[in-house]
Design a protein around this motif. Structure first.
Motif, mmCIF file in Angstrom:
data_model
loop_
_atom_site.group_PDB
_atom_site.id
_atom_site.type_symbol
_atom_site.label_atom_id
_atom_site.label_comp_id
_atom_site.label_asym_id
_atom_site.label_seq_id
_atom_site.Cartn_x
_atom_site.Cartn_y
_atom_site.Cartn_z
ATOM 1 N N ARG A 1 0.826 -1.207 0.000
ATOM 2 C CA ARG A 1 0.000 0.000 0.000
ATOM 3 C C ARG A 1 0.864 1.262 0.000
ATOM 4 O O ARG A 1 0.523 2.258 -0.635
ATOM 5 N N ARG A 2 1.971 1.228 0.706
ATOM 6 C CA ARG A 2 2.895 2.370 0.692
ATOM 7 C C ARG A 2 3.406 2.636 -0.724
ATOM 8 O O ARG A 2 3.532 3.784 -1.144
ATOM 9 N N LYS A 3 3.692 1.559 -1.451
ATOM 10 C CA LYS A 3 4.180 1.720 -2.828
ATOM 11 C C LYS A 3 3.118 2.345 -3.716
ATOM 12 O O LYS A 3 3.430 3.177 -4.572
ATOM 13 N N VAL A 4 1.872 1.961 -3.522
ATOM 14 C CA VAL A 4 0.789 2.579 -4.300
ATOM 15 C C VAL A 4 0.738 4.071 -4.018
ATOM 16 O O VAL A 4 0.712 4.891 -4.946
ATOM 17 N N ILE A 5 0.726 4.448 -2.737
ATOM 18 C CA ILE A 5 0.651 5.870 -2.373
ATOM 19 C C ILE A 5 1.878 6.622 -2.899
ATOM 20 O O ILE A 5 1.750 7.736 -3.416
ATOM 21 N N ALA A 6 3.054 6.022 -2.801
ATOM 22 C CA ALA A 6 4.267 6.658 -3.324
ATOM 23 C C ALA A 6 4.169 6.864 -4.835
ATOM 24 O O ALA A 6 4.497 7.942 -5.346
ATOM 25 N N ASP A 7 3.696 5.849 -5.555
ATOM 26 C CA ASP A 7 3.575 5.972 -7.014
ATOM 27 C C ASP A 7 2.515 7.002 -7.392
ATOM 28 O O ASP A 7 2.693 7.751 -8.361
ATOM 29 N N LEU A 8 1.427 7.050 -6.642
ATOM 30 C CA LEU A 8 0.404 8.063 -6.911
ATOM 31 C C LEU A 8 0.975 9.461 -6.697
ATOM 32 O O LEU A 8 0.746 10.373 -7.498
ATOM 33 N N THR A 9 1.722 9.637 -5.623
ATOM 34 C CA THR A 9 2.331 10.934 -5.322
ATOM 35 C C THR A 9 3.325 11.336 -6.412
ATOM 36 O O THR A 9 3.320 12.469 -6.903
#
Length: 130
Positions: free
Chosen positions: A116-124
């Motif tokens: 989930r952290r990777k998703v948020i990082a990629d979205l950012t």
């Protein structure tokens, strides 16, 4: 006098241009990954088939009414992840969701697992507006 920019500056400009040219598709891919992780029921038409068929972020808009109704029964991690995703779609709604859930800042994202952290990082990294 005509002075050329240093090569490292030109290289940086080119890297940024390449990144931002690819950002909309990268954002969509991260968004779709996030919707798959969180559950298709919260996005688009609410079906797995709709999630599979989606070709743009518009196909996977979050269902804000349903999310707000369910906020009280979701786990802390689900609330945080979904609130973060919603904040990319609508900053005011996402911020209100964060506040309702008692999340105070970015450090609260430390409670998310790596996926989930990777998703948020990629979205950012690839956010280019909704």
């Amino acid at each position: 006098m005509n002075r050329a920019l240093p090569q490292e500056v030109l290289d940086q400009i080119e890297l940024e241009h390449q990144h931002f040219a690819a950002a909309p598709q990268a954002f969509f891919e991260a968004w779709k990954r996030g919707a798959r992780i969180a559950g298709a029921e919260w996005f688009g038409d609410g079906t797995r088939e709709g999630l599979q068929r989606a070709t743009t972020k518009w196909d996977l808009r979050p269902n804000l009414l349903m999310l707000n109704d369910a906020l009280g029964v979701l786990s802390s991690g689900q609330r945080m992840f979904l609130s973060a995703m919603v904040s990319f779609y609508n900053a005011r709604e996402g911020g209100a969701m964060f506040k309702r859930c008692g999340f105070e800042g970015l450090s609260d994202l430390g409670g998310l697992d790596l996926e989930r952290r990777k998703v948020i990082a990629d979205l950012t990294l690839n956010y280019n507006g909704w």
